[in-house]
Write an enzyme that holds these catalytic residues in place. Structure first.
Site, PDB file in Angstrom:
ATOM      1  N   THR A   1      -1.304  63.663  85.100  1.00 21.79           N
ATOM      2  CA  THR A   1      -1.786  64.506  84.018  1.00 21.79           C
ATOM      3  C   THR A   1      -1.625  63.712  82.743  1.00 21.79           C
ATOM      4  OG1 THR A   1      -1.179  66.490  85.248  1.00 21.79           O
ATOM      5  CG2 THR A   1      -1.278  66.748  82.879  1.00 21.79           C
TER       6      THR A   1
ATOM      7  N   THR B   1      -5.731  67.389  82.932  1.00 21.28           N
ATOM      8  CA  THR B   1      -5.342  66.889  84.249  1.00 21.28           C
ATOM      9  C   THR B   1      -6.504  66.812  85.224  1.00 21.28           C
ATOM     10  OG1 THR B   1      -3.724  67.183  86.040  1.00 21.28           O
ATOM     11  CG2 THR B   1      -4.772  69.184  85.175  1.00 21.28           C
TER      12      THR B   1
ATOM     13  N   ASN C   1      -4.957  66.431  88.395  1.00 17.87           N
ATOM     14  CA  ASN C   1      -3.885  66.620  89.376  1.00 17.87           C
ATOM     15  C   ASN C   1      -3.298  65.281  89.809  1.00 17.87           C
ATOM     16  OD1 ASN C   1      -2.109  68.349  90.670  1.00 17.87           O
ATOM     17  ND2 ASN C   1      -3.297  68.415  92.543  1.00 17.87           N
TER      18      ASN C   1
ATOM     19  N   SER D   1      -0.398  76.339  87.184  1.00 17.63           N
ATOM     20  CA  SER D   1      -0.171  75.012  86.620  1.00 17.63           C
ATOM     21  C   SER D   1       1.221  74.939  86.013  1.00 17.63           C
ATOM     22  CB  SER D   1      -1.210  74.720  85.536  1.00 17.63           C
ATOM     23  OG  SER D   1      -0.913  73.531  84.839  1.00 17.63           O
ATOM     24  N   SER D   2       1.741  73.714  85.900  1.00 19.74           N
ATOM     25  CA  SER D   2       2.996  73.497  85.183  1.00 19.74           C
ATOM     26  C   SER D   2       2.761  72.978  83.770  1.00 19.74           C
ATOM     27  CB  SER D   2       3.863  72.485  85.947  1.00 19.74           C
ATOM     28  OG  SER D   2       4.254  73.002  87.198  1.00 19.74           O
TER      29      SER D   2
ATOM     30  N   GLY E   1       3.461  65.081  84.342  1.00 22.68           N
ATOM     31  CA  GLY E   1       4.607  64.908  85.227  1.00 22.68           C
ATOM     32  C   GLY E   1       4.685  65.900  86.360  1.00 22.68           C
TER      33      GLY E   1
END
Length: 567
Positions: free
Chosen positions: A378, A396, A398, A449-450, A469
């Site tokens: 990302t 991103t 991924n 998503s993070s 990350g």
């Protein structure tokens, strides 16, 4: 305690946030704007940072510059983002204090279904989930760029895209990270000739410094510059995309592309000390997890504690937030996410009460746990312009180079964001993250998503930060926030050694320089499994000191081509 009992507390906190926001706006008016002509941009590639400043010098604002940086990163950092992927742009408009997250996250195509990656025996076919066109969700970045230009920018979209078009045509030299990631993905990429022709000239991995030119990508960007998002989601470009995807075994349709819409979402807001944090809402899990962790930690003088105690308590807060991520979070258009509960101080009080200061809590003992087996890319940029507008953007595809698949004649890689759904309850994805029904695959749904673009707002300082990350994004941003609270500047936030806990696997991951041997033994004595790993992340942050109007910026030293420029 049921969710409704939290609502009075939630309402009270909203009033606190409103008053904090008004104080911040008053402070902004009192202290003025950053120094004359000054703006700060920090991104993962110097060419993207320069593209943003180029657009500012042409009279654009932060939102025009964000388009330029995003598009340039799509060209020079295809390891991490691209127009075949998606993004979250967190925006702050200085003129009226308006804050919003522009959600251009990818969404599942209409033919997607819950069991699409399960083999006959019921196991997840990981190759289908991460490699090739079936791994791709419908991309949203181009729609997001048009939305920024039409609703927040000052320049036409065509102007802000020019630096990226030039970079695609003229080329750029690849750096060490690009070369390293290409070595990892080259075997997979060779399965699809269009991608190989661009990134593996002659069938070989090019050396560091080799100039990559992308005429097909330049042509697609020119179509967007001329026709707007319609030039991507319909017409010749769309036809090339769909034909290439379907010929290679994918399920996209022209209707899928034309159905894509950007969504504006209300950010997650939480208070920590004298500061308000504004961060990403679902379908990001980042904002809720960060709010939950900070609410747990706020009862302790966390930055004044001995390092081992501090690490232990932070890891326990991380563990609990990631447990809730797995169970509760998903696309809010499909799943009822209990935001008020998860971000409530009362809920955090209950979680904190379960933390022993002298002993780690095994993840297997937390309610809702299932027994699991254990299964990074990302980009982010941060920006403040001379008017005080702010952008925190995380973009991103991924995994590095996304799915490694490129539809012929399009010049961009398709993402593999379908792996961010829960392909099977309790089974980890490529980042080791687990999920359940809230994040299962459904048509037109957006995967969890993070990504955690974040603002920190106070009467004395403002900060913009975020990072790539994978599953570690949330904890990196948390550590950066805590470092800001110590009074440190962006160069410190982006450089500090990192550690991480994500509920499962039940361990603290740490970069090599994070802990001494004695500290590791002390953490193990508390019951933690500590695993030392390679470095991770590529954080970029900027800060505005409201007392003197000065801007500062920091670009992660782990990224070989990152650049932070104030000018």
């Amino acid at each position: 305690m049921s969710e409704p009992e939290y609502r009075p507390v939630a309402r009270a906190r909203k009033w606190v946030r409103l008053l904090t926001g008004l104080l911040v706006l008053v402070a902004t008016l009192a202290h003025g704007q950053p120094g004359p002509g000054k703006a700060a941009i920090a991104s993962a590639h110097y060419l993207a940072t320069e593209a943003g400043h180029e657009i500012l010098e042409q009279g654009g604002n932060a939102f025009d510059a964000a388009i330029a940086v995003s598009a340039a990163l799509a060209v020079v950092e295809p390891t991490s983002s691209g127009i075949g992927g998606g993004a979250f742009w967190l925006l702050h408009r200085a003129s009226d204090g308006h804050q919003v997250m522009v959600d251009a996250r990818e969404q599942a195509p209409a033919a997607a279904h819950r069991d699409m990656y399960l083999a006959e025996e019921g196991n997840v076919n990981r190759d289908l989930a991460v490699n090739g066109p079936l791994a791709g969700a419908i991309p949203g970045e181009i729609a997001g760029l048009e939305h920024l230009a039409e609703n927040y920018g000052r320049l036409p979209l065509s102007a802000s895209l020019q630096p990226a078009i030039r970079l695609a045509r003229e080329g750029f030299p690849i750096d060490e990270k690009f070369h390293r990631m290409l070595m990892w993905r080259a075997v997979t990429m060779k399965r699809w000739p269009a991608a190989s022709e661009v990134f593996l000239p002659g069938g070989s991995i090019p050396p560091v410094g080799h100039v990559i030119r992308q005429p097909d990508l330049a042509w697609v960007l020119e179509q967007v510059a001329e026709k707007g998002a319609e030039g991507f989601y319909s017409g010749e470009v769309a036809e090339r995309i769909v034909k290439g995807v379907r010929d290679a075994g994918g399920i996209w349709t022209l209707e899928d592309l034309q159905a894509y819409r950007v969504k504006e979402r209300e950010p997650i807001r939480t208070d920590y000390g004298d500061y308000e944090l504004v961060t990403a809402p679902p379908p990001s899990s980042g904002g809720i997890a960060i709010a939950e962790m900070l609410n747990i930690l706020e009862a302790w003088p966390i930055n004044d504690l001995p390092r081992v105690t501090r690490t232990h308590l932070i890891a326990e807060a991380m563990r609990r937030a990631y447990r809730d991520r797995a169970i509760y979070l998903g696309d809010p258009d499909f799943t009822e996410v209990p935001v008020d509960m998860l971000t409530s101080q009362h809920y955090a009080d209950g979680l904190r009460a379960s933390i022993r200061p002298d002993r780690a809590t095994p993840s297997s003992m937390l309610p809702g746990n299932v027994q699991l087996t254990e299964g990074t890319d990302t980009t982010h940029f941060s920006l403040i312009d001379s008017e005080g507008n702010m952008v925190a953007a995380t973009l991103t595809v991924n995994l590095p180079f996304g799915s490694a698949f490129m539809a012929p004649g399009t010049g961009f890689l398709v993402n593999n964001e379908m792996d961010d759904f829960s392909a099977k309850p309790g089974v980890p994805n490529a980042f080791g993250l687990i999920g359940f029904a809230a994040n299962e695959i459904q048509p037109y749904k957006r995967p969890l998503s993070s990504m955690s673009p974040t603002f920190i707002l106070g009467e004395d300082r403002r900060a913009v930060l975020g990072t790539p990350g994978g599953s570690r994004i949330i904890t990196m941003v948390l550590l950066g926030i805590l470092d800001f609270m110590r009074g440190n500047e962006p160069e410190s936030w982006v450089s500090l050694p990192r550690f991480h806990h994500q509920y499962e696997p039940d361990q603290i991951s740490a970069e090599e320089a994070t802990f001494t041997a004695e500290e590791i033994e002390a953490l193990k004595a508390l019951g933690h499994d500590v695993q030392v790993r390679d470095t991770w992340g590529n954080m970029h942050g900027v800060m505005w000191d409201l007392q003197n109007g000065e801007l500062s910026a920091g670009s992660d030293p782990r990224g070989p081509s990152g650049r932070a420029i104030v000018k």
